[in-house]
Design an enzyme around this catalytic site. Sequence first.
Site, PDB file in Angstrom:
ATOM      1  N   ALA A 298      47.946  20.856  39.126  1.00 50.13           N
ATOM      2  CA  ALA A 298      48.640  19.995  38.161  1.00 50.13           C
ATOM      3  C   ALA A 298      49.845  19.288  38.788  1.00 50.13           C
ATOM      4  O   ALA A 298      50.119  18.124  38.504  1.00 50.13           O
ATOM      5  CB  ALA A 298      49.080  20.824  36.958  1.00 50.13           C
TER       6      ALA A 298
ATOM      7  N   PHE B 296      34.936   4.971  30.699  1.00 48.78           N
ATOM      8  CA  PHE B 296      35.271   5.055  29.263  1.00 48.78           C
ATOM      9  C   PHE B 296      36.691   4.539  28.988  1.00 48.78           C
ATOM     10  O   PHE B 296      37.365   5.068  28.082  1.00 48.78           O
ATOM     11  CB  PHE B 296      35.181   6.502  28.741  1.00 48.78           C
ATOM     12  CG  PHE B 296      33.851   7.180  28.894  1.00 48.78           C
ATOM     13  CD1 PHE B 296      32.664   6.470  28.891  1.00 48.78           C
ATOM     14  CD2 PHE B 296      33.783   8.564  29.025  1.00 48.78           C
ATOM     15  CE1 PHE B 296      31.443   7.107  29.017  1.00 48.78           C
ATOM     16  CE2 PHE B 296      32.564   9.214  29.146  1.00 48.78           C
ATOM     17  CZ  PHE B 296      31.391   8.485  29.148  1.00 48.78           C
TER      18      PHE B 296
ATOM     19  N   GLU C 129      49.906  10.783  20.281  1.00 50.84           N
ATOM     20  CA  GLU C 129      48.546  10.246  20.413  1.00 50.84           C
ATOM     21  C   GLU C 129      47.584  10.871  19.404  1.00 50.84           C
ATOM     22  O   GLU C 129      46.722  10.189  18.848  1.00 50.84           O
ATOM     23  CB  GLU C 129      48.032  10.512  21.834  1.00 50.84           C
ATOM     24  CG  GLU C 129      48.880   9.828  22.877  1.00 50.84           C
ATOM     25  CD  GLU C 129      48.524  10.251  24.296  1.00 50.84           C
ATOM     26  OE1 GLU C 129      49.374  10.057  25.165  1.00 50.84           O
ATOM     27  OE2 GLU C 129      47.409  10.749  24.527  1.00 50.84           O
TER      28      GLU C 129
ATOM     29  N   GLY D 127      22.512   4.096   0.115  1.00 45.77           N
ATOM     30  CA  GLY D 127      21.073   3.999   0.367  1.00 45.77           C
ATOM     31  C   GLY D 127      20.807   3.205   1.636  1.00 45.77           C
ATOM     32  O   GLY D 127      21.612   3.235   2.575  1.00 45.77           O
TER      33      GLY D 127
ATOM     34  N   GLY E 225      36.380  14.799  32.394  1.00 48.51           N
ATOM     35  CA  GLY E 225      36.897  14.295  31.120  1.00 48.51           C
ATOM     36  C   GLY E 225      37.852  15.298  30.523  1.00 48.51           C
ATOM     37  O   GLY E 225      39.065  15.225  30.715  1.00 48.51           O
ATOM     38  N   SER E 226      37.291  16.322  29.843  1.00 43.36           N
ATOM     39  CA  SER E 226      38.148  17.350  29.245  1.00 43.36           C
ATOM     40  C   SER E 226      38.969  18.063  30.314  1.00 43.36           C
ATOM     41  O   SER E 226      40.141  18.373  30.102  1.00 43.36           O
ATOM     42  CB  SER E 226      37.284  18.392  28.521  1.00 43.36           C
ATOM     43  OG  SER E 226      36.489  17.780  27.546  1.00 43.36           O
TER      44      SER E 226
HETATM   45  C1  LIG Z   1      34.895   5.099  23.170  1.00 42.08           C
HETATM   46  C2  LIG Z   1      35.664   5.955  24.125  1.00 42.08           C
HETATM   47  C3  LIG Z   1      36.943   5.566  24.504  1.00 42.08           C
HETATM   48  C4  LIG Z   1      37.654   6.327  25.430  1.00 42.08           C
HETATM   49  N1  LIG Z   1      38.880   5.878  25.886  1.00 42.08           N
HETATM   50  C5  LIG Z   1      39.465   6.496  26.949  1.00 42.08           C
HETATM   51  C6  LIG Z   1      40.627   5.938  27.562  1.00 42.08           C
HETATM   52  O1  LIG Z   1      41.169   4.910  27.124  1.00 42.08           O
HETATM   53  N2  LIG Z   1      41.131   6.560  28.660  1.00 42.08           N
HETATM   54  C7  LIG Z   1      40.581   7.703  29.172  1.00 42.08           C
HETATM   55  O2  LIG Z   1      41.078   8.200  30.159  1.00 42.08           O
HETATM   56  N3  LIG Z   1      39.478   8.274  28.597  1.00 42.08           N
HETATM   57  C8  LIG Z   1      38.916   7.688  27.504  1.00 42.08           C
HETATM   58  N4  LIG Z   1      37.776   8.226  26.930  1.00 42.08           N
HETATM   59  C9  LIG Z   1      37.238   9.462  27.462  1.00 42.08           C
HETATM   60  C10 LIG Z   1      37.392  10.653  26.558  1.00 42.08           C
HETATM   61  O3  LIG Z   1      38.734  11.044  26.473  1.00 42.08           O
HETATM   62  C11 LIG Z   1      36.461  11.748  27.068  1.00 42.08           C
HETATM   63  O4  LIG Z   1      35.129  11.322  26.792  1.00 42.08           O
HETATM   64  C12 LIG Z   1      36.728  13.084  26.443  1.00 42.08           C
HETATM   65  O5  LIG Z   1      37.965  13.604  26.876  1.00 42.08           O
HETATM   66  C13 LIG Z   1      35.619  14.124  26.774  1.00 42.08           C
HETATM   67  O6  LIG Z   1      35.386  14.150  28.134  1.00 42.08           O
HETATM   68  P1  LIG Z   1      33.868  14.020  28.682  1.00 42.08           P
HETATM   69  O7  LIG Z   1      33.267  12.828  28.038  1.00 42.08           O
HETATM   70  O8  LIG Z   1      33.900  14.064  30.167  1.00 42.08           O
HETATM   71  O9  LIG Z   1      33.127  15.283  28.131  1.00 42.08           O
HETATM   72  P2  LIG Z   1      33.136  16.756  28.779  1.00 42.08           P
HETATM   73  O10 LIG Z   1      34.509  17.124  29.176  1.00 42.08           O
HETATM   74  O11 LIG Z   1      32.068  16.817  29.783  1.00 42.08           O
HETATM   75  O12 LIG Z   1      32.713  17.623  27.518  1.00 42.08           O
HETATM   76  C14 LIG Z   1      31.375  17.693  27.024  1.00 42.08           C
HETATM   77  C15 LIG Z   1      31.354  18.660  25.852  1.00 42.08           C
HETATM   78  O13 LIG Z   1      31.789  19.946  26.284  1.00 42.08           O
HETATM   79  C16 LIG Z   1      32.869  20.382  25.519  1.00 42.08           C
HETATM   80  N5  LIG Z   1      33.815  21.168  26.324  1.00 42.08           N
HETATM   81  C17 LIG Z   1      34.430  20.794  27.475  1.00 42.08           C
HETATM   82  N6  LIG Z   1      35.265  21.753  27.889  1.00 42.08           N
HETATM   83  C18 LIG Z   1      35.182  22.765  26.980  1.00 42.08           C
HETATM   84  C19 LIG Z   1      35.802  24.030  26.847  1.00 42.08           C
HETATM   85  N7  LIG Z   1      36.711  24.457  27.724  1.00 42.08           N
HETATM   86  N8  LIG Z   1      35.465  24.793  25.797  1.00 42.08           N
HETATM   87  C20 LIG Z   1      34.565  24.383  24.892  1.00 42.08           C
HETATM   88  N9  LIG Z   1      33.948  23.189  24.963  1.00 42.08           N
HETATM   89  C21 LIG Z   1      34.256  22.391  25.990  1.00 42.08           C
HETATM   90  C22 LIG Z   1      33.523  19.129  25.011  1.00 42.08           C
HETATM   91  O14 LIG Z   1      34.303  19.371  23.872  1.00 42.08           O
HETATM   92  C23 LIG Z   1      32.327  18.260  24.727  1.00 42.08           C
HETATM   93  O15 LIG Z   1      31.787  18.595  23.478  1.00 42.08           O
HETATM   94  C24 LIG Z   1      37.086   7.513  25.964  1.00 42.08           C
HETATM   95  C25 LIG Z   1      35.818   7.922  25.537  1.00 42.08           C
HETATM   96  C26 LIG Z   1      35.098   7.148  24.666  1.00 42.08           C
HETATM   97  C27 LIG Z   1      33.725   7.590  24.278  1.00 42.08           C
END
Ligand SMILES: Cc1cc2nc3c(=O)[nH]c(=O)nc-3n(C[C@H](O)[C@H](O)[C@H](O)COP(=O)(O)OP(=O)(O)OC[C@H]3O[C@@H](n4cnc5c(N)ncnc54)[C@H](O)[C@@H]3O)c2cc1C
Length: 386
Positions: free
Chosen positions: A185, A163, A251, A348, A134-135
């Site tokens: 990248a 997601f 965005e 409430g 994700g991130s």
């Molecule tokens: C309702 C919803 C809609 C979405 N829509 C889309 C979409 O249209 N397209 C798409 O591609 N994605 C989409 N997403 C995905 C969203 O962008 C990701 O959930 C988000 O980027 C976080 O990734 P992850 O869930 O894998 O969490 P992780 O990356 O696993 O992160 C988990 C936690 O660790 C923290 N963390 C991670 N890396 C670090 C770091 N280096 N330093 C400190 N903290 C860190 C994060 O901030 C988070 O709190 C959607 C998500 C949701 C819930």
Amino acid sequence: MPLDLRRSWADPDLDTYRDAVARFVATEMQPHDEEARKRGHVGHALWRRAGELGFLCADIPETWGGAGGDFRHEAVFYEEMARRGLSGMAASVHTIVAHYLLNHGSEAQKARWLPRMARGELVGAIAMTEPGAGSDLQGIRTRAERAERGGVAGWRINGSKTFITNGYLAGLVLVVAKTDPAQGARGTSILAVETEGCAGYRVGRVLDKIGMKAQDTSELFFDDVFVPADHLLGGVEGQGFFQLMSDLPYERLIIGVIALAAMEGAYEATLAYVRERKAFGKPLAEQQNTRFELATIATELKVGRAFVDQCVHQLLAGTLDTATASMVKLWASEAQGRVVDACLQLHGGYGYMNEYLVARLYTDARVQRIYGGANEIMKEVIARAL
Ligand SMILES: Cc1cc2nc3c(=O)[nH]c(=O)nc-3n(C[C@H](O)[C@H](O)[C@H](O)COP(=O)(O)OP(=O)(O)OC[C@H]3O[C@@H](n4cnc5c(N)ncnc54)[C@H](O)[C@@H]3O)c2cc1C
């Protein structure tokens, strides 16, 4: 004196536009929201209707079928939905997809997809996130390899995404995939998949979220999906990451705009509620705690409005940088959490009931701190720029 929530970027033409948008949202979207929440999506007819009225792709040039407006027109549409807690139609993600095409697509790609997106015939989605990444998008595993089908050169895509906003209704999905895993990248590209009748493409579950119930967030599966070579965004391999990075300010500001509008919606609903509701012989609005809470909320709205408006002006002028856009996403989504939570408390027990706007705003708000780049990532980006 009522709180002045007027935007510094408004003008009489935009006010007229806002009236038309508000009419559509209040009369054609809001009455069907409960049904859409139960179903998990708003349906294609609503997208087409929004397209017919010119509210989709409002800032895409008319040459490509858009309305030829600017970011303010986009913002008005998001705001009128957000203040009413209507999160089912992710017109923002749709527009983001349109902007990838506008900013990075070939002329043929723009001509092929943008007019249909503006008409609401093709709903757009962007598929980056995967179950394991994700991130840290460098960790994605979806793969696109050069292939040929029936003498046509192209790409074969394999992998899965999760997601994905608009995933169930999407007619056009921009898929972020590795075209050269050895390159990091530079080995990432974006490929456009037209989903209708697409062999090997499958939409999984519409995910069961705690909020945004009418929003079709889905899993997507790609099993030997073939796309012709001209579906590679911009036509040059390895540009995916740079394309993703360049659109980040746009965005992130959208998330800030939506956060402020949701806060305003919560504030207005709460003000009306506490004036009406009585406890200990007088309206809640006359209790000191209620007055202090409202004073704090009103101050947050004023501060937030100044910052969001400044960012809107910067975006319009082409000067909004990624760090400032990350600040507005960070601050506004955190403030949204604080404000909506305080508004719910003032309601409430009724605030905990889904039939109340504030309850829906509360569950919708939580994800604003997670998607669009989690807020921890926003802090990283901001810190790097200091
Ligand atoms: C309702 C919803 C809609 C979405 N829509 C889309 C979409 O249209 N397209 C798409 O591609 N994605 C989409 N997403 C995905 C969203 O962008 C990701 O959930 C988000 O980027 C976080 O990734 P992850 O869930 O894998 O969490 P992780 O990356 O696993 O992160 C988990 C936690 O660790 C923290 N963390 C991670 N890396 C670090 C770091 N280096 N330093 C400190 N903290 C860190 C994060 O901030 C988070 O709190 C959607 C998500 C949701 C819930």
